[in-house]
Design an enzyme around this catalytic site. Structure first.
Site, PDB file in Angstrom:
ATOM      1  CB  ALA A   1      -0.921  -0.006   1.224  1.00  0.00           C
TER       2      ALA A   1
ATOM      3  CB  ALA B   1       3.137   1.136   4.711  1.00  0.00           C
ATOM      4  CB  CYS B   2       4.967   0.956  -0.561  1.00  0.00           C
ATOM      5  SG  CYS B   2       6.325   1.061  -1.739  1.00  0.00           S
ATOM      6  CG  PHE B   3       7.487   4.812   1.072  1.00  0.00           C
ATOM      7  CD1 PHE B   3       8.648   5.356   0.563  1.00  0.00           C
ATOM      8  CD2 PHE B   3       6.360   4.803   0.277  1.00  0.00           C
ATOM      9  CE1 PHE B   3       8.698   5.898  -0.706  1.00  0.00           C
ATOM     10  CE2 PHE B   3       6.392   5.336  -1.005  1.00  0.00           C
ATOM     11  CZ  PHE B   3       7.560   5.884  -1.488  1.00  0.00           C
TER      12      PHE B   3
END
Length: 274
Positions: free
Chosen positions: A79, A145-147
């Site tokens: 995400a 989460a992607c980051f």
């Protein structure tokens, strides 16, 4: 062949994803040249990877209350909150002369364009190195989460992730798109994830603040979307050894994008049901 560079400006989530797919389809049918596109998001949006289940990963109700769109990408990954960022996409045949044959090597190739632009902005950025190069196993992701961690050849600065990318290949054509953080709000991102408690939410927010960084934090000033877009447009082509020519979406691409917006990327049947 010259590559086309397209600036489609700031748009809503469904249209942004529809345009990327429209360019992909047009290139597959030889009706569009290799293309680099820059764009932004308004309102802010949570995009989820193709293989994620939206209702498991993010809090749909919180997103709707906050006026944040939810959209499923054609690419994989985790995400992403698209808010204060410059987004890029690249569409090109995987057998194009300059393109490395493997997926990870192609990430490295495209990342050179991002690095060149960041250097012009005065940012000392690097590519993340695959852990396998050091004989290490990959770390399990701590959140949806992607980051929360860089992947192979993504962009880092000050030891933290600055840009995230994802890729899909269809009928011999690559679509890669990614986010370059102009500003970053880990608390906001964590609040939109489907987490079991406020304590866990705070833990994820703290973790994200340590693992991701934005251009604003690095240079200690606001960099506008327009400024970042101009710099990246100027730097990308030379860094990749390609000639970029400013262009626009064709009428056919616009028509495909409009249809995809209405029948796919605006629909819960695509965005939520997996």
């Amino acid at each position: 062949m010259k590559w086309r560079v397209v600036n489609t400006g700031i748009d809503h989530a469904a249209n942004n994803m529809a345009i990327d797919e429209a360019i992909l389809r047009a290139h597959i049918s030889d009706e569009a040249p290799p293309t680099i596109r820059f764009y932004g998001w308004k309102p802010a949006a949570m995009s989820i990877g193709y293989f994620q289940k939206a209702t498991d990963e993010i809090n749909i109700e919180k997103c709707r209350i906050a006026g944040i769109d939810v959209v499923r990408r054609l690419t994989g990954g985790r995400a992403v909150l698209h808010d204060a960022e410059l987004t890029y996409s690249v569409v090109v045949r995987e057998n194009y002369p300059q393109i490395p044959s493997t997926i990870t090597a192609s990430y490295c190739y495209f990342s050179k364009g991002l690095l060149a632009g960041l250097n012009k902005l005065g940012i000392d950025a690097n590519m993340s190195i695959p852990r396998a190069a050091y004989g290490q196993t990959r770390r399990r992701h701590a959140s949806a989460a992607c980051f929360d961690a860089p992947s192979h050849y993504e962009i880092t600065a000050q030891g933290r992730k600055l840009a995230g990318s994802s890729q899909v290949r269809k009928e011999g054509v690559i679509l890669q798109h990614g986010s370059l953080l102009l500003a970053f709000d880990p608390v906001k991102i964590a609040s939109l994830l489907n987490l079991p408690s406020l304590e866990r939410q705070n833990m994820v927010a703290e973790m994200l603040s340590k693992r991701a960084v934005s251009i604003k934090e690095i240079v200690d000033k606001e960099i506008t979307w327009e400024s970042a877009c101009q710099v990246m447009t100027e730097a990308f082509g030379a860094a990749l050894g390609i000639e970029l020519e400013p262009g626009q979406l064709s009428e056919k691409e616009q028509a495909i994008a409009s249809e995809l917006t209405d029948t796919k990327y605006s629909c819960d049947s695509w965005n939520l049901l997996r």
